[in-house]
Scaffold this motif. Structure first.
Motif: not given
Ligand SMILES: Cc1ncc(COP(=O)(O)O)c(C=O)c1O
Length: 370
Positions: A152, A176, A181
């Protein structure tokens, strides 16, 4: 985080990208997505990239493409953004939490083995706050048991582990492009990177109704495509990502240098990690008081994350409800994200450090007075 100011730096290039997409007429799955996917796979030093609708979708589609579903278990960090867990739940599998190390905030590989059962299909290693997890240690446990390893990397675009880019370290990685980000779109977006051509192909199908060609549906897929406009914006910003990450590193080093106060725990960076400082997170047992002190001195901070996934309403009544996860619960009460982004000046960082010093002094004298 000053999203508006950060995007304004590329105003001319972003407007040109908008004109190009508008004039080109193709708004979904066209040349901009193709070109960004190639560039981002290269950037991550891997072979395939598939643009999708969000970081959550990237994780979810990876799990689906690995045929993980009901009856399966997926190991996740106990302390992470809840989206990591949601991806597992969405495909019908069960999240199995493993506690993080308190110094790096990342999944503790020494605790991994004991959480593996006959039903474990994958581990999701989160590179929390932009610092890579200890991938070799995780991979060696997982590979011995034929368990997939998913990164992730939602918070870690550009980070390196032992010299290698995140996104190229496991079986597949999820990114993401949420606007805040390190590489952020002007809306939602996400991507999967992988060195596995067959997996990439399955995700290409799943993001587009399970359909490779018009009027054919090969699998029960979804609609989760990175759109042309966001891909065009991301291509503009990708060219500046390394420069921005370098600036984050410089500002983080200055913060470390100027905030070595007794009682304040600074993030630890292992020798093999090159983090990209998505967040600069400190710990203090009186976190809420410290946060208040900083606010009174004009410094905004945030908490990532005040409620661990297992304590979220969404997980009440289902395993691991009732499980105690002391490290996650300790971190949710102690972590504090200080301001850090590439639009900040050295003077801004010094202001943060000064306000932190004053807040710490005020805290100490309040404690003495008790
Ligand atoms: C560690 C982590 N995983 C997954 C996500 C999910 O991403 P998204 O907001 O693009 O769905 C985030 C988003 O904030 C994240 O910080």
């Amino acid at each position: 985080m000053d999203v508006r100011g950060l995007n304004r730096r590329f105003s001319r290039e972003l407007r040109a990208a908008l004109e190009r997409v508008m004039d080109g007429g193709q708004l979904i799955l066209g040349p901009e997505v193709d070109s960004f996917e190639r560039a981002f796979a290269d950037y991550c030093e891997t072979t395939h990239c598939v643009g999708v609708g969000s970081g959550l979708d990237a994780l979810h589609l990876i799990l689906r493409a690995m045929n993980i579903g009901a009856g399966d278990e997926v190991i996740v960090p106990s302390y992470t953004c809840t989206a990591t867990w949601l991806a597992v739940t969405h495909c019908g599998a069960s999240p199995v939490p493993v506690e993080p190390r308190c110094d790096t905030f990342n999944l503790d590989p020494d605790l991994l083995e004991r959480s593996i059962t006959a039903r474990t299909r994958a581990v999701i290693a989160v590179h929390l706050y932009g610092q890579p997890a200890d991938m070799d240690a995780i991979l060696s446990v997982a590979r011995a048991r034929n368990i997939k390893v998913i990164e992730d990397a939602a918070q870690a675009h550009g980070a390196r582990y032992k010299g290698r880019r995140v996104g190229s370290l496991g079986d597949a990685a999820a990114f993401s492009f949420y606007p805040t980000k390190n590489l952020g779109a002007l809306g939602d977006g996400g991507a999967v990177t992988t060195g596995d051509a067959a997996l990439a192909e399955r995700i290409r199908l799943l993001r587009n109704y399970g359909s490779a060609s018009r009027n054919r549906c090969q699998s029960a897929g979804f609609n989760s495509r990175l759109d042309e406009l966001q891909a065009a914006f991301l291509s503009v910003k990708l060219a500046f990502l390394d420069r921005d990450n370098d600036r984050r590193r410089m500002l983080a080093a200055r913060l470390v240098e100027h905030t070595a106060f007794p009682g304040l725990v600074l993030p630890r960076v292992p020798s093999w990690a090159e983090p990209v400082w998505h967040l600069f997170v400190v710990r203090h047992p009186l976190r809420d008081e410290l946060m208040r002190g900083l606010r009174e001195r004009g410094i905004a901070t945030m908490i990532h994350y005040p409620v661990s996934p297992h304590l979220q309403e969404a997980y009440a009544g289902s395993p691991p409800a009732g499980m105690t996860l002391p490290m996650a619960e300790r971190l949710q009460g102690e972590t504090l994200s200080l301001p850090l982004h590439p639009g900040m000046s050295v003077e801004d960082v010094d202001l943060v450090a000064g306000a932190l010093r004053d807040s710490m002094v005020a805290l100490a004298s309040a404690e003495e007075g008790l």
